[in-house]
Design a protein around this motif. Sequence first.
Motif, short mmCIF file in Angstrom:
data_model
loop_
_atom_site.label_atom_id
_atom_site.label_comp_id
_atom_site.label_asym_id
_atom_site.label_seq_id
_atom_site.Cartn_x
_atom_site.Cartn_y
_atom_site.Cartn_z
N ARG A 250 -6.83 -5.90 -5.00
CA ARG A 250 -5.40 -5.70 -5.30
C ARG A 250 -4.78 -4.71 -4.32
NH1 ARG A 250 -7.54 -5.32 -10.50
NH2 ARG A 250 -7.07 -3.09 -10.59
N LYS A 251 -5.48 -3.62 -4.06
CA LYS A 251 -4.99 -2.59 -3.14
C LYS A 251 -4.85 -3.18 -1.73
CE LYS A 251 -6.17 2.12 -1.61
NZ LYS A 251 -6.48 2.04 -0.20
N SER A 252 -5.83 -3.96 -1.32
CA SER A 252 -5.80 -4.56 0.02
C SER A 252 -4.65 -5.55 0.17
CB SER A 252 -7.13 -5.24 0.32
OG SER A 252 -8.17 -4.29 0.33
N TYR B 157 0.28 -8.98 -6.75
CA TYR B 157 -0.35 -7.75 -6.27
C TYR B 157 0.35 -7.13 -5.06
CZ TYR B 157 -4.08 -9.77 -9.12
OH TYR B 157 -4.81 -10.34 -10.13
N LYS B 158 1.57 -7.53 -4.77
CA LYS B 158 2.27 -6.97 -3.60
C LYS B 158 3.20 -5.85 -3.99
CE LYS B 158 1.67 -11.04 -0.86
NZ LYS B 158 2.21 -12.11 -0.09
N LYS C 62 -1.84 -5.43 -1.46
CA LYS C 62 -0.63 -4.60 -1.41
C LYS C 62 -0.42 -4.03 -0.01
CE LYS C 62 1.77 -1.06 -3.97
NZ LYS C 62 2.10 -0.88 -5.35
N GLU C 63 -1.53 -3.75 0.69
CA GLU C 63 -1.46 -3.20 2.05
C GLU C 63 -1.44 -4.30 3.12
OE1 GLU C 63 -4.90 -0.66 2.14
OE2 GLU C 63 -3.95 0.85 0.85
N SER C 64 -1.25 -5.54 2.70
CA SER C 64 -1.17 -6.70 3.60
C SER C 64 -2.43 -6.90 4.44
CB SER C 64 0.06 -6.58 4.52
OG SER C 64 1.23 -6.52 3.76
N LYS C 65 -3.58 -6.58 3.88
CA LYS C 65 -4.85 -6.81 4.58
C LYS C 65 -5.28 -8.26 4.36
CE LYS C 65 -5.47 -2.35 5.42
NZ LYS C 65 -5.20 -1.79 6.72
#
Length: 194
Positions: free
Chosen positions: A166-168, A193-194, A170-173
């Motif tokens: 989810r964090k990734s 999750y964005k 959000k960070e566009s990974k």
Amino acid sequence: MNRKVGLFFGTFNPIHTGHLIIANHMAEYSDLEEIWLVVTPHNPHKKKSSLLDNHHRLEMVYRACEGYGKLKPSNIEFDLPQPNYTVNTLAHIQEKFPTNDFCLIMGEDNLKSFHKWKNSEVIIENHEIYVYPRIAPGKVADEFKTHAKITRVAAPIIEISSTFIRKSIKESKNIGPLLDEKVWKYIDEMNFYK
């Protein structure tokens, strides 16, 4: 003779390749005939605010299980009182499907805190537990190290977490390799999750 079914509980927020690797390993390398991936509406040990709606998480589990004949999505907990406790779900599911012998699948990290679960003694009295390895601090209680109803399965150690995914996102990974392609497509289309 009853079918032996493993219950793999999770919020699956989202379901990822680590979940699939463990579930498939249990289906292929243990005596469990089928694995039900039980989508939990609310884990009493997790914050509810970060959860996608039940139907979205269930849809991702359905998509992820396509092509795995022994893996079955389950929404059995959706109509149970919340927060859900495993002991209540097991009683309900055993009553609803009396021709199955239900076993609990959990990571070693959960086994370390199993004694804190609601009515853990009732669970272990009535159900086998299949444990896969996890790297986590703490020790397994002595009573569970050699318990007759606990089977340790030498599954791969998978250190992927839904929180990290989810964090990734959000960070566009690019987290494509961590998710089933159909799940990633659904997440992307729904802008989660964005």
